[in-house]
Design a protein around this motif. Structure first.
Motif, PDB file in Angstrom:
ATOM      1  N   PHE A  22       0.834  -1.210   0.000  1.00  0.00           N
ATOM      2  CA  PHE A  22       0.000   0.000   0.000  1.00  0.00           C
ATOM      3  C   PHE A  22       0.865   1.255   0.000  1.00  0.00           C
ATOM      4  O   PHE A  22       1.793   1.378   0.803  1.00  0.00           O
ATOM      5  CB  PHE A  22      -0.903   0.049   1.238  1.00  0.00           C
ATOM      6  CG  PHE A  22      -1.884  -1.101   1.348  1.00  0.00           C
ATOM      7  CD1 PHE A  22      -2.410  -1.698   0.226  1.00  0.00           C
ATOM      8  CD2 PHE A  22      -2.276  -1.569   2.586  1.00  0.00           C
ATOM      9  CE1 PHE A  22      -3.313  -2.754   0.316  1.00  0.00           C
ATOM     10  CE2 PHE A  22      -3.188  -2.626   2.700  1.00  0.00           C
ATOM     11  CZ  PHE A  22      -3.698  -3.222   1.565  1.00  0.00           C
ATOM     12  N   GLY A  23       0.554   2.200  -0.893  1.00  0.00           N
ATOM     13  CA  GLY A  23       1.232   3.495  -0.863  1.00  0.00           C
ATOM     14  C   GLY A  23       0.275   4.528  -0.291  1.00  0.00           C
ATOM     15  O   GLY A  23      -0.812   4.184   0.166  1.00  0.00           O
ATOM     16  N   ALA A  24       0.710   5.810  -0.319  1.00  0.00           N
ATOM     17  CA  ALA A  24      -0.204   6.876   0.095  1.00  0.00           C
ATOM     18  C   ALA A  24      -1.368   6.885  -0.892  1.00  0.00           C
ATOM     19  O   ALA A  24      -1.193   6.579  -2.071  1.00  0.00           O
ATOM     20  CB  ALA A  24       0.520   8.208   0.070  1.00  0.00           C
ATOM     21  N   THR A  25      -2.564   7.219  -0.423  1.00  0.00           N
ATOM     22  CA  THR A  25      -3.704   7.211  -1.341  1.00  0.00           C
ATOM     23  C   THR A  25      -3.602   8.397  -2.296  1.00  0.00           C
ATOM     24  O   THR A  25      -2.926   9.393  -2.025  1.00  0.00           O
ATOM     25  CB  THR A  25      -5.043   7.315  -0.591  1.00  0.00           C
ATOM     26  OG1 THR A  25      -5.141   8.625  -0.039  1.00  0.00           O
ATOM     27  CG2 THR A  25      -5.159   6.262   0.495  1.00  0.00           C
ATOM     28  N   VAL A  26      -4.312   8.273  -3.381  1.00  0.00           N
ATOM     29  CA  VAL A  26      -4.341   9.336  -4.388  1.00  0.00           C
ATOM     30  C   VAL A  26      -4.910  10.629  -3.781  1.00  0.00           C
ATOM     31  O   VAL A  26      -4.532  11.733  -4.156  1.00  0.00           O
ATOM     32  CB  VAL A  26      -5.145   8.840  -5.611  1.00  0.00           C
ATOM     33  CG1 VAL A  26      -6.623   8.726  -5.323  1.00  0.00           C
ATOM     34  CG2 VAL A  26      -4.914   9.701  -6.808  1.00  0.00           C
ATOM     35  N   PHE A  27      -5.798  10.481  -2.786  1.00  0.00           N
ATOM     36  CA  PHE A  27      -6.391  11.669  -2.157  1.00  0.00           C
ATOM     37  C   PHE A  27      -5.328  12.428  -1.373  1.00  0.00           C
ATOM     38  O   PHE A  27      -5.254  13.655  -1.425  1.00  0.00           O
ATOM     39  CB  PHE A  27      -7.550  11.267  -1.229  1.00  0.00           C
ATOM     40  CG  PHE A  27      -8.554  10.406  -1.915  1.00  0.00           C
ATOM     41  CD1 PHE A  27      -9.381  10.930  -2.893  1.00  0.00           C
ATOM     42  CD2 PHE A  27      -8.653   9.059  -1.624  1.00  0.00           C
ATOM     43  CE1 PHE A  27     -10.290  10.135  -3.565  1.00  0.00           C
ATOM     44  CE2 PHE A  27      -9.560   8.248  -2.277  1.00  0.00           C
ATOM     45  CZ  PHE A  27     -10.381   8.782  -3.253  1.00  0.00           C
ATOM     46  N   ALA A  28      -4.488  11.677  -0.646  1.00  0.00           N
ATOM     47  CA  ALA A  28      -3.422  12.322   0.129  1.00  0.00           C
ATOM     48  C   ALA A  28      -2.481  13.048  -0.829  1.00  0.00           C
ATOM     49  O   ALA A  28      -2.116  14.207  -0.607  1.00  0.00           O
ATOM     50  CB  ALA A  28      -2.675  11.268   0.945  1.00  0.00           C
ATOM     51  N   GLU A  29      -2.127  12.376  -1.933  1.00  0.00           N
ATOM     52  CA  GLU A  29      -1.174  12.975  -2.861  1.00  0.00           C
ATOM     53  C   GLU A  29      -1.738  14.250  -3.493  1.00  0.00           C
ATOM     54  O   GLU A  29      -1.066  15.287  -3.539  1.00  0.00           O
ATOM     55  CB  GLU A  29      -0.823  11.961  -3.961  1.00  0.00           C
ATOM     56  CG  GLU A  29       0.172  12.542  -4.958  1.00  0.00           C
ATOM     57  CD  GLU A  29       0.375  11.676  -6.204  1.00  0.00           C
ATOM     58  OE1 GLU A  29       0.122  10.456  -6.148  1.00  0.00           O
ATOM     59  OE2 GLU A  29       0.803  12.257  -7.224  1.00  0.00           O
ATOM     60  N   PHE A  30      -2.975  14.195  -3.965  1.00  0.00           N
ATOM     61  CA  PHE A  30      -3.496  15.360  -4.688  1.00  0.00           C
ATOM     62  C   PHE A  30      -3.937  16.480  -3.751  1.00  0.00           C
ATOM     63  O   PHE A  30      -3.877  17.650  -4.127  1.00  0.00           O
ATOM     64  CB  PHE A  30      -4.576  14.927  -5.686  1.00  0.00           C
ATOM     65  CG  PHE A  30      -3.945  14.480  -6.973  1.00  0.00           C
ATOM     66  CD1 PHE A  30      -3.700  15.385  -7.999  1.00  0.00           C
ATOM     67  CD2 PHE A  30      -3.507  13.179  -7.126  1.00  0.00           C
ATOM     68  CE1 PHE A  30      -3.060  15.001  -9.165  1.00  0.00           C
ATOM     69  CE2 PHE A  30      -2.866  12.776  -8.288  1.00  0.00           C
ATOM     70  CZ  PHE A  30      -2.636  13.688  -9.314  1.00  0.00           C
ATOM     71  N   THR A  31      -4.354  16.157  -2.534  1.00  0.00           N
ATOM     72  CA  THR A  31      -4.661  17.227  -1.582  1.00  0.00           C
ATOM     73  C   THR A  31      -3.366  17.951  -1.209  1.00  0.00           C
ATOM     74  O   THR A  31      -3.324  19.184  -1.141  1.00  0.00           O
ATOM     75  CB  THR A  31      -5.405  16.659  -0.358  1.00  0.00           C
ATOM     76  OG1 THR A  31      -6.681  16.200  -0.811  1.00  0.00           O
ATOM     77  CG2 THR A  31      -5.627  17.703   0.720  1.00  0.00           C
ATOM     78  N   ALA A  32      -2.276  17.177  -1.018  1.00  0.00           N
ATOM     79  CA  ALA A  32      -0.979  17.805  -0.709  1.00  0.00           C
ATOM     80  C   ALA A  32      -0.532  18.685  -1.881  1.00  0.00           C
ATOM     81  O   ALA A  32      -0.059  19.815  -1.683  1.00  0.00           O
ATOM     82  CB  ALA A  32       0.066  16.733  -0.409  1.00  0.00           C
TER      83      ALA A  32
END
Ligand SMILES: Cc1ncc(COP(=O)(O)O)c(C=O)c1O
Length: 415
Positions: A22-32
């Motif tokens: 598991f990596g960081a979710t796409v939501f975490a990446e794009f919110t950042a």
């Protein structure tokens, strides 16, 4: 005598294999990325407007009343009673608040606890693509095997309703190991509301193969007429084999409160409770009291009709903007998401890179509006289906949507 440390052959690696992938979710990446670039965030689906005053007042009163200790594991009595009151007419049966409802830490824990309760190692679970990204994680952590069946849309589709499940493809994916099917209606990210005929066909297959359904209905109140929300649990033969999930976070625009619920017949609800009692054990008592009061007040206030009309107006605004700037949208019948066709954007991708991710990075960094790439909602073999797609959300203030509309105009200069 040597003073050196004895050589050790054990390399310290405490991480379990089942989470290593598991990596960081796409939501975490794009919110950042949105925060770092100052982009308007139409990516992650959380409302950025105030929760209703009557809901906040209920929480303030619950805190003032010193409801500070552990709640009943299956759910605070006032909340399960309020849920039974709201849902009994919708399910067409008198729900028993004490044996047919389990309150969870958001629908996310409802998904996790249900899968823990119903899936044995090696069992197969049908996931309809695009899926909400916690489903495969929950299945994998239970030792289950996700089996993916994509919704398919004809070339040039312009509505969520045009995305359909090929029932032959579904039937072919079912094996003697298939245990569970996870359904999401209204769906994230497509905004598809499965109609009665589709659900009846699905129910027939589920009964024929003796499967159980986990029906994630967190967007149940965001359904735009003429579409209507049909609960698969209400179809013939389905109550006994369906777990239905709901979320106060979505319903009352309080995603951070993390209150959800599972509604199921007693044997399934009991199994979920057996898992739940070892996950959080119990859910925040004052927040459960607040949601109980909010549900009690919803009907006299006509809150659910207000919520759906409020979101429909926002949906229609964003649909018009997206069409105008050359991002043809698939009109959703439910949820607060819109999938658009980005095929006309001249975004080049390097070999091996996902085009939808490149497009969403470009939208965030160059246009100043963050969207979510849908490929993480698909299994790897099917991710190319999303090359020309991006997901926007409209659960934002009118000011945020206006600012996004203004910035999206910049796209016209690249067409
Ligand atoms: C389809 C779906 N299910 C479940 C959830 C999680 O719900 P909750 O916030 O209540 O945990 C979400 C949140 O985005 C969702 O989109």
């Amino acid at each position: 005598m040597s003073t050196s440390q004895p050589a050790t052959s054990t390399h310290y690696d405490p991480v379990a294999t089942r989470v290593r992938g598991f990596g960081a979710t796409v939501f975490a990446e794009f919110t950042a990325l949105a925060n770092a670039t100052g982009a308007v965030n139409l990516g992650q689906g959380f409302p950025n407007f105030a929760a209703p005053d009557f809901v906040k007042a209920a929480a303030q009163q619950a805190i003032a009343a010193d409801l500070n200790q552990y709640a009943r594991s299956a759910g605070h009595p006032r909340l399960v009673r309020a849920l039974a009151q709201v849902y009994s007419p919708l399910f067409g049966r008198t729900l028993d608040p004490m044996t047919e409802i389990v309150v969870t830490v958001g629908a996310t824990e409802g998904i996790f606890a249900s899968v823990q309760a119903l899936v044995d190692p090696g069992d197969e679970v049908i996931l309809i693509e695009p899926f909400y990204d916690s489903y495969p994680a929950a299945v994998t952590m239970a030792g289950g095997v996700p089996v993916y069946v994509p919704l398919r849309a004809p070339e040039g589709a312009r509505s969520a309703a045009a995305w359909t499940l090929d029932l032959d493809e579904l039937t072919a994916a079912i094996t003697p190991r298939t245990k569970l099917l996870i359904l999401n209606t209204p769906s994230n990210p497509v905004g598809k509301v499965f109609n009665r005929a589709e659900l009846s066909a699905l129910a027939e297959i589920v009964c024929r193969f003796n499967l159980t359904v986990l029906s994630d209905e967190v967007y149940e109140w965001m359904v735009y007429p003429p579409a209507e929300h049909v609960r698969i649990a209400t179809l013939p033969g389905m109550w006994e084999r369906t777990v239905t999930l709901g979320s106060a976070g979505k319903t009352f625009s309080v995603t951070g409160w993390k209150i959800g619920w599972a509604i199921a017949p007693p044997p399934l609800a009991h199994a979920i409770l057996m898992a739940h009692q070892w996950i959080p054990f119990a859910v925040s008592t004052p927040m459960q009291e607040a949601i109980a009061v909010a549900l009690e007040e919803s009907q006299p206030r006509n809150y659910f009709a207000w919520l759906s009309a409020m979101y429909q107006a926002k949906r229609d605004c964003l649909l018009a903007v997206l069409t105008d700037v050359g991002l043809p949208p698939m009109t959703p019948d439910g949820s607060y998401f819109i999938i658009v066709d980005t095929g006309a954007l001249p975004i080049a991708t390097s070999p091996g890179a996902r085009r939808d991710i490149a497009v969403c990075r470009w939208l965030t960094q160059e246009i100043g509006v963050a969207a979510i790439p849908p490929s993480p909602f698909y299994s790897a073999p099917h991710q190319s289906l999303t090359d020309n797609l991006a997901r926007f959300t409209f659960c934002k203030t009118d000011e945020t949507l206006d600012e996004a509309a203004h910035r999206l105009q910049r796209i016209k200069s690249v067409h």
